[in-house]
Scaffold this active site. Sequence first.
Site, PDB file in Angstrom:
ATOM      1  CD  GLU A   1      -1.746  -2.431   1.381  1.00 51.79           C
ATOM      2  OE1 GLU A   1      -2.442  -3.412   1.713  1.00 51.79           O
ATOM      3  OE2 GLU A   1      -0.826  -2.501   2.137  1.00 51.79           O
TER       4      GLU A   1
ATOM      5  CG  HIS B   1     -10.627  -7.401   7.640  1.00 53.16           C
ATOM      6  ND1 HIS B   1     -10.038  -7.971   8.838  1.00 53.16           N
ATOM      7  CD2 HIS B   1     -10.322  -8.152   6.492  1.00 53.16           C
ATOM      8  CE1 HIS B   1      -9.410  -8.648   8.150  1.00 53.16           C
ATOM      9  NE2 HIS B   1      -8.847  -8.923   6.692  1.00 53.16           N
TER      10      HIS B   1
END
Length: 329
Positions: free
Chosen positions: A60, A129
Amino acid sequence: MRTLSYAQAIREAHAQLLAADPRVFLIGQGVWNPWYAGTSLQDLDKEFGKDRVIDSPVSENATTGAAIGAAITGMRPIVFHPRMDFMLLAVDPIMNQAANWSYLFAGQVSVPVVIRAVINRGGEQGAQHSQALQALFAHVPGLKVVMPATPYDAKGLLVAAVRDGNPVLYIDDRWLYDLQGDVPEGLYEVPIGSAALRRTGRDVTLVATSYMAAEAVKAAATLAQRGIDVELIDLRSIKPWDRNLVYSSVGKTGRLVIADAAWLSGGIAAEIAASVAGEMFHALKAPISRVCLPDVPAPTSAVLEQAYYVGAEDVVSAVEKVLVSSTRS
């Protein structure tokens, strides 16, 4: 006008932006795979090629940093993060580089990058998540943050973000992907920083973000059946947010409920509440109420999720309590 789903509207915005401007490209994890993006990026790689729709390695920080560098050189990248939680690995290039670059160089260089962050809720996904972290990024000068709640705004805000010329976080919520709505065929912009007045009313102002704006529509309908007239504002942009519309509405109703499906402490709802209390205290007839998530991580249990997440019923309850408290005072 046609009807599209929220996800289809996002997909169409990407496609039309890629077709209209050679500077636009898409990069991120899973951009070729519907498991990551649902239908929101479906077959874009087949339509525009894998040199403009780039499936990145699982890094990322490096992916976001590369996109920011491309933006500085004049490109218009859209970085896709399929889970906002793991975008935290890219906080350094977002907050230290993208947000500050124009300021550090006295406005001579801009960073026209769009960072698309997806909130994945429910499904027993648990604490790592399911996080809605919009307040973290809205806190940072130099970043704009938008959260569309309708298909129309999903397309129009993405177009506006790409054309803005500054770093914009575009946050979409998977719980909205199947929502249907009218969407124009051509390219259009929804102004960043402008909220939408979804319903006019006299009794209470209800300000909502993202999927809670959709839940607030249901709540307002229920409250109307009970004789309570709600003025509903879909914030759309949370940095900057539409202070003028919110203040004007509170000045009329004297009551405020804020619905934001993120943690209660230090969130967007807290910022709006503090601002209204500071600027419109004279108009308030009751304490401000916030409908937010409890200050605990998301559970990994369907039963506990039912208790953890907020929705229309929680909004209805909060509005009714505000009206009761103002009657007592």
